[in-house]
Write an enzyme that holds these catalytic residues in place. Structure first.
Site, PDB file in Angstrom:
ATOM      1  N   GLY A   1      26.830  42.116  -8.006  1.00  0.00           N
ATOM      2  CA  GLY A   1      28.043  42.648  -7.405  1.00  0.00           C
ATOM      3  C   GLY A   1      27.838  43.948  -6.627  1.00  0.00           C
TER       4      GLY A   1
ATOM      5  N   TYR B   1      36.987  36.812   3.250  1.00  0.00           N
ATOM      6  CA  TYR B   1      37.279  36.941   1.828  1.00  0.00           C
ATOM      7  C   TYR B   1      38.176  35.783   1.414  1.00  0.00           C
ATOM      8  CZ  TYR B   1      38.546  38.975  -2.648  1.00  0.00           C
ATOM      9  OH  TYR B   1      38.735  39.182  -3.982  1.00  0.00           O
TER      10      TYR B   1
ATOM     11  N   HIS C   1      34.899  30.286  -9.080  1.00  0.00           N
ATOM     12  CA  HIS C   1      33.445  30.291  -8.895  1.00  0.00           C
ATOM     13  C   HIS C   1      32.901  29.036  -9.572  1.00  0.00           C
ATOM     14  CE1 HIS C   1      29.336  32.310  -8.981  1.00  0.00           C
ATOM     15  NE2 HIS C   1      29.192  31.260  -9.771  1.00  0.00           N
TER      16      HIS C   1
ATOM     17  N   ASN D   1      20.592  31.200  -6.872  1.00  0.00           N
ATOM     18  CA  ASN D   1      19.833  31.986  -7.845  1.00  0.00           C
ATOM     19  C   ASN D   1      18.590  31.196  -8.193  1.00  0.00           C
ATOM     20  OD1 ASN D   1      22.849  33.138  -9.421  1.00  0.00           O
ATOM     21  ND2 ASN D   1      21.542  34.216  -8.003  1.00  0.00           N
TER      22      ASN D   1
ATOM     23  N   ARG E   1      16.340  31.221 -10.460  1.00  0.00           N
ATOM     24  CA  ARG E   1      15.845  31.474 -11.820  1.00  0.00           C
ATOM     25  C   ARG E   1      16.646  30.622 -12.784  1.00  0.00           C
ATOM     26  NH1 ARG E   1      19.696  35.716 -10.745  1.00  0.00           N
ATOM     27  NH2 ARG E   1      21.501  35.208 -12.024  1.00  0.00           N
TER      28      ARG E   1
ATOM     29  N   VAL F   1      21.689  32.856 -17.295  1.00  0.00           N
ATOM     30  CA  VAL F   1      22.259  33.117 -18.623  1.00  0.00           C
ATOM     31  C   VAL F   1      22.995  31.866 -19.131  1.00  0.00           C
ATOM     32  CG1 VAL F   1      23.993  34.478 -19.881  1.00  0.00           C
ATOM     33  CG2 VAL F   1      22.515  35.597 -18.178  1.00  0.00           C
TER      34      VAL F   1
HETATM   35  P1  ADP Z   1      26.145  38.847  -6.567  1.00  0.00           P
HETATM   36  O1  ADP Z   1      24.855  38.200  -6.139  1.00  0.00           O
HETATM   37  O2  ADP Z   1      26.166  40.326  -6.305  1.00  0.00           O
HETATM   38  O3  ADP Z   1      26.565  38.467  -7.954  1.00  0.00           O
HETATM   39  P2  ADP Z   1      27.777  36.777  -5.258  1.00  0.00           P
HETATM   40  O4  ADP Z   1      27.600  36.483  -3.828  1.00  0.00           O
HETATM   41  O5  ADP Z   1      27.191  35.815  -6.252  1.00  0.00           O
HETATM   42  O6  ADP Z   1      27.268  38.280  -5.562  1.00  0.00           O
HETATM   43  O7  ADP Z   1      29.317  36.934  -5.587  1.00  0.00           O
HETATM   44  C1  ADP Z   1      29.762  37.323  -6.863  1.00  0.00           C
HETATM   45  C2  ADP Z   1      31.258  37.134  -6.980  1.00  0.00           C
HETATM   46  O8  ADP Z   1      31.929  37.871  -5.947  1.00  0.00           O
HETATM   47  C3  ADP Z   1      31.737  35.697  -6.784  1.00  0.00           C
HETATM   48  O9  ADP Z   1      31.655  34.936  -7.964  1.00  0.00           O
HETATM   49  C4  ADP Z   1      33.195  35.951  -6.375  1.00  0.00           C
HETATM   50  O10 ADP Z   1      33.978  36.298  -7.495  1.00  0.00           O
HETATM   51  C5  ADP Z   1      33.078  37.171  -5.485  1.00  0.00           C
HETATM   52  N1  ADP Z   1      32.893  36.796  -4.052  1.00  0.00           N
HETATM   53  C6  ADP Z   1      31.737  36.665  -3.377  1.00  0.00           C
HETATM   54  N2  ADP Z   1      31.929  36.283  -2.095  1.00  0.00           N
HETATM   55  C7  ADP Z   1      33.263  36.151  -1.929  1.00  0.00           C
HETATM   56  C8  ADP Z   1      34.122  35.748  -0.830  1.00  0.00           C
HETATM   57  N3  ADP Z   1      33.642  35.431   0.376  1.00  0.00           N
HETATM   58  N4  ADP Z   1      35.455  35.698  -1.054  1.00  0.00           N
HETATM   59  C9  ADP Z   1      35.970  36.006  -2.270  1.00  0.00           C
HETATM   60  N5  ADP Z   1      35.232  36.394  -3.322  1.00  0.00           N
HETATM   61  C10 ADP Z   1      33.892  36.455  -3.181  1.00  0.00           C
END
Ligand code: ADP
Length: 446
Positions: free
Chosen positions: A165, A202, A208, A290, A292, A295
């Protein structure tokens, strides 16, 4: 097959890998920091090598020390677990140069998929739907503003090298985008030594949903269906479940096949997860891969009856998958609660310390993956997760009931944990109906 595997990790995942090794008849070597010397799993390994003090830079992130430990113990392979060096392509390369198998993908495919900008390009090539956004890295804040006006606010800025995040900022207007750009860039530079940003639309109120993949070196790639990780706080997962409660069969099939196409386009081998956001109209959009074991791999193991860690080790040793897609079926429903040593009333601040009482739940449908026990000490140096409480039941309603019962049984004292917040989520009628999005906790439980 390997005869000795070194585990370059700690905690529950180190124990998880020791177990997989032992079931495969492989010796397990763990490396540990001084802070972890008293954990039981260190004794359960066939060999344990102290590689330095608590600070990760001097132990679990210290490549020369880990490689030396592998050489001293004559290990044929290294399993990196998750976190630490698991997605460090440089480390995978060094393992290769030292003649040690890296239990994970090739450095090339890790690099390609680990960079979110490159992964997006690859996804487009594989005809996998992506969130509308920048074609590549953003050159300047002006470019970001132009693009944001084209696709429409709100937008989210993300770090190309991102994770956990960090380097992510949402913007609703030109003015807020200006501030967000500088903040995200500084945060990404600081966390990843790479300030490269890109931008996405967004997605409002998304879920997710992610697809588990295993691919062998012979080019066979299989999906193990999806996991729903919508219950998050600050974009970090808290509860995971499978199957996703709102997917119909057709969307599920499209989603899993999209994930497979992406992995095949990357010529990938080993375990990985392809992550998507799902909007209210059942459109899904690729967000990242990811490279890997994650969790939450446990819940997929429960519903498919497949041991993903053992298979990941076998793939690294060159064994073909010996499974067909139709051999992988969903049985019932599974759920995982991450029990973290945190104080929810103080903004989830980590809450380390000794555990005087540790009485885990039992009975039908329960699996607990943990390295802690009565008398163990939760260290302030590392991730605050102390246990993964996993349930497997015939259907989602029963899984929720079993999970609630297990959470009430679980006694971890005197440290504070996320157990109370899990109980609140599981008792909420929106969660019970499956009617939630990634903002559920912030909106309903803060
Ligand atoms: P990280 O690699 O930092 O964990 P991610 O790309 O996997 O980041 O995104 C983590 C979370 O952020 C997602 O599960 C979602 O909740 C939020 N998120 C990411 N991209 C978007 C987007 N385009 N719109 C809305 N929420 C998002």
């Amino acid at each position: 097959m390997f005869s000795r595997v070194l585990i370059a990790n700690r905690g529950e995942i180190a124990l998880r890998i020791i177990r997989a090794c032992h079931e495969l008849g492989i010796e397990a070597v763990v490396v540990y920091s001084q802070a972890d010397k008293d954990f039981e799993y260190v004794r359960q390994a066939d060999q344990a090598i102290c590689i330095g003090p608590a600070a990760p830079g001097e132990s679990y992130l210290n490549i020369p020390r880990i490689i030396s430990a592998a050489e001293i113990s004559d290990s044929d392979a290294i399993h990196p677990g998750y976190g630490f060096l698991a997605e460090n392509a440089h480390f995978a390369e060094i393992c290769g140069e030292c003649g040690i198998a890296f239990i994970g993908p090739s450095p090339e495919s890790m690099r390609m998929l680990g960079d979110k900008v490159q992964a997006r390009e690859l996804a487009k090539k594989a005809r996998v739907p992506c969130v509308p956004g920048s074609e590549g890295a953003l050159g300047s804040v002006e470019e970001a503003i132009n693009l944001a006006n084209k696709i429409g606010y709100p937008i989210i800025l993300k770090a190309a090298a991102g994770g956990g995040g960090r380097g992510m900022r949402v913007a609703h207007s030109d003015i807020s985008l200006k501030g967000a750009f500088a903040a995200a860039q500084a945060e990404a530079e600081n966390a990843f030594k790479n300030g490269t940003l890109y931008l996405e639309k967004y997605i409002e109120q998304p879920r997710h949903v992610e697809v588990q993949i295993l691919a062998d070196r012979a080019g066979n790639a299989l999906h193990f269906y999806e996991r729903d990780c919508t219950v998050q706080r600050r974009h970090q997962k808290l509860i995971e479940e499978c199957p996703c409660p709102v997917l119909d069969d057709e969307t599920r099939e499209n989603l899993c096949k999209s994930a497979l196409r992406l992995v095949q386009e990357a010529n990938y081998h080993s375990a990985c997860t392809v992550e998507f956001l799902l909007d209210r109209n059942k459109n899904f959009y690729f967000i990242e891969v990811n490279t890997r074991i994650q969790v939450e791999h446990t819940i997929t193991e429960m519903i498919t009856g497949q041991d993903l860690v053992k298979r990941q080790i076998q793939i690294a040793a060159g064994r073909p998958l010996e499974l067909r897609q139709k051999d992988i079926q969903i049985h019932g429903a599974a759920m995982e609660c991450r029990i973290n040593a945190e104080d929810p009333s103080r903004g989830f601040a980590p809450c380390p310390g000794p555990i005087a009482t540790f009485i885990p739940p039992g009975g039908p449908g329960i699996r607990i993956d943990t390295h802690v026990y009565q008398g163990a000490k939760v260290s302030p140096y590392y991730d605050s997760m102390v246990a993964k409480l996993i349930v497997h039941q015939r259907n989602r309603d029963e899984a929720i009931n079993t999970m609630k019962r297990a959470l009430r049984e679980f006694r971890i004292e005197p440290i504070l944990t996320t157990i109370p917040i899990h109980l609140k989520v599981l008792s909420h009628n929106l969660f019970a109906r499956g009617d939630i999005d990634t903002g559920f906790i912030e909106k309903n439980l803060s």
